[in-house]
Design an enzyme around this catalytic site. Structure first.
Site, PDB file in Angstrom:
ATOM      1  N   GLU A  41      -5.960   7.030  -0.615  1.00  0.00           N
ATOM      2  CA  GLU A  41      -5.891   5.883   0.280  1.00  0.00           C
ATOM      3  C   GLU A  41      -6.677   4.705  -0.284  1.00  0.00           C
ATOM      4  O   GLU A  41      -6.221   3.549  -0.225  1.00  0.00           O
ATOM      5  CB  GLU A  41      -6.408   6.269   1.666  1.00  0.00           C
ATOM      6  CG  GLU A  41      -5.535   7.272   2.402  1.00  0.00           C
ATOM      7  CD  GLU A  41      -4.109   6.795   2.595  1.00  0.00           C
ATOM      8  OE1 GLU A  41      -3.890   5.570   2.712  1.00  0.00           O
ATOM      9  OE2 GLU A  41      -3.207   7.648   2.629  1.00  0.00           O
ATOM     10  N   HIS A  59       1.928   4.471  -3.177  1.00  0.00           N
ATOM     11  CA  HIS A  59       1.848   5.928  -3.147  1.00  0.00           C
ATOM     12  C   HIS A  59       3.012   6.549  -3.930  1.00  0.00           C
ATOM     13  O   HIS A  59       2.835   7.533  -4.651  1.00  0.00           O
ATOM     14  CB  HIS A  59       1.892   6.439  -1.709  1.00  0.00           C
ATOM     15  CG  HIS A  59       0.618   6.250  -0.944  1.00  0.00           C
ATOM     16  ND1 HIS A  59      -0.611   6.587  -1.453  1.00  0.00           N
ATOM     17  CD2 HIS A  59       0.387   5.767   0.310  1.00  0.00           C
ATOM     18  CE1 HIS A  59      -1.552   6.334  -0.562  1.00  0.00           C
ATOM     19  NE2 HIS A  59      -0.975   5.827   0.516  1.00  0.00           N
ATOM     20  N   HIS A  93       0.835  -1.204   0.000  1.00  0.00           N
ATOM     21  CA  HIS A  93       0.000   0.000   0.000  1.00  0.00           C
ATOM     22  C   HIS A  93       0.868   1.252   0.000  1.00  0.00           C
ATOM     23  O   HIS A  93       0.676   2.163  -0.823  1.00  0.00           O
ATOM     24  CB  HIS A  93      -0.908  -0.039   1.232  1.00  0.00           C
ATOM     25  CG  HIS A  93      -1.617   1.248   1.524  1.00  0.00           C
ATOM     26  ND1 HIS A  93      -2.976   1.410   1.361  1.00  0.00           N
ATOM     27  CD2 HIS A  93      -1.164   2.445   2.010  1.00  0.00           C
ATOM     28  CE1 HIS A  93      -3.320   2.638   1.697  1.00  0.00           C
ATOM     29  NE2 HIS A  93      -2.247   3.284   2.102  1.00  0.00           N
ATOM     30  N   GLU A  94       1.825   1.311   0.911  1.00  0.00           N
ATOM     31  CA  GLU A  94       2.665   2.508   1.031  1.00  0.00           C
ATOM     32  C   GLU A  94       3.525   2.724  -0.207  1.00  0.00           C
ATOM     33  O   GLU A  94       3.679   3.858  -0.682  1.00  0.00           O
ATOM     34  CB  GLU A  94       3.541   2.408   2.278  1.00  0.00           C
ATOM     35  CG  GLU A  94       2.767   2.487   3.586  1.00  0.00           C
ATOM     36  CD  GLU A  94       1.939   3.753   3.689  1.00  0.00           C
ATOM     37  OE1 GLU A  94       2.392   4.798   3.191  1.00  0.00           O
ATOM     38  OE2 GLU A  94       0.834   3.692   4.246  1.00  0.00           O
TER      39      GLU A  94
END
Length: 305
Positions: free
Chosen positions: A219, A146, A142-143
């Site tokens: 997100e 970004h 997920h991170e």
């Protein structure tokens, strides 16, 4: 976006472009009004603000680690953590980011950096203690999405622009920006100061709402990208539930210290039971995120059948 194996998100790209365009319009209007009200010192303050923005953009990775008391760790110091990052980098076909750990019990993670070559992913010791390797992989995927989607760089710039109006107003009040106007003691002084405050407040409010809206969407986009990359949306959902549930057990002092980084965290550092307007939240609700992951899980099951 550089070509990676992360699923592209045209919705995110269009939202980033629209947000930056609208912020640009807001600040052109703000700077114009500022120069009209304070023509002599306006250029000086503008140069200072531009310098701070450039520093924030080019050194965002170092500044974030310093603020979170994070330190880079070598593969020898954290072999399991590096192993997870190596695996995600290979799956996503992205350069491996630098790896850091922040010594705090707040269970969270963030990634920052203006591009993939200058990126760093940081996890807290609280997160490492709570998640199993599969859940940790989902959070780090997920991170790292970004950075791959470049929304972390856009958020860095957008978040900074969101406070420029307030900084300029405070700078003027503290260092005599309106001194020349005040000394005149004419009846227009109050109106001029009120106009400055009103314009600054309006610029800040619009910027705040725009960046919050982008933050919530990015997100969801990162959850979606991580779930599709790893093929394990349930692991990411499990991590979300664990982190959100344990956040209520973290001391209020620690949550307040971490709160300024909420827009960049995997999950907001908020005590359980607190309710905020959707317009002001940096993250979508836990229910919304879990519902999306459940939809992805069902879709993957149908495709694999």
């Amino acid at each position: 976006m550089a070509r990676t194996r992360y699923a592209p998100d045209r919705g995110l790209t269009s939202r980033m472009l629209v947000t930056m365009f609208l912020l640009g319009l807001v600040y052109v209007a703000f700077v114009t009004a500022f120069f009209v009200i304070a023509p002599r010192l306006g250029p000086v303050v503008l140069v200072i603000a531009a310098g701070l923005l450039l520093a924030q953009y080019f050194f965002s990775d170092r500044l974030a680690l310093f603020a979170m008391h994070g330190r880079e760790v070598s593969p020898e110091e954290a072999p399991e953590l590096h192993g997870v990052v190596d695996r995600i980098s290979a799956m996503a076909d992205v350069p491996k980011p630098r790896v850091a750990i922040a010594d705090t019990d707040v269970p969270n993670a963030f990634a920052t950096g203006r591009n993939q070559r200058r990126s760093v992913v940081c996890v807290t010791t609280g997160l490492l203690r709570r998640l199993d390797p599969v859940e940790l992989e989902g959070v780090l995927a997920h991170e790292m999405s970004h950075v791959a989607h470049r929304d972390v760089a856009v958020m860095t710039v957008a978040s900074f622009l969101g406070v420029v109006a307030g900084l300029l107003t405070r700078f003027g009040l503290q260092f005599g920006l309106y001194g020349g106007v005040s000394r005149n003691r004419d009846q227009n002084t109050g109106l001029v100061l009120l106009a400055v405050i009103a314009v600054s407040a309006l610029a800040y409010a619009i910027s705040f709402l725009l960046t919050r809206a982008l933050s919530r969407y990015r997100e969801l986009s990162a959850d979606r990208a991580a779930a599709l990359l790893t093929g394990r949306p349930s692991a990411l959902a499990g991590a979300l539930v664990k982190i959100s549930g344990d956040m209520a057990r973290i001391p209020t002092r620690d949550l307040r210290a971490a709160e300024p980084f909420n827009a960049f965290f995997f999950a907001p550092a908020l005590r359980g039971g607190m309710s905020f307007s959707a317009l002001f939240s940096t993250h979508p609700s836990l229910e919304r995120r879990l519902a999306q992951l459940q939809e992805i899980s069902a879709r993957l099951s149908r495709e694999g059948a």
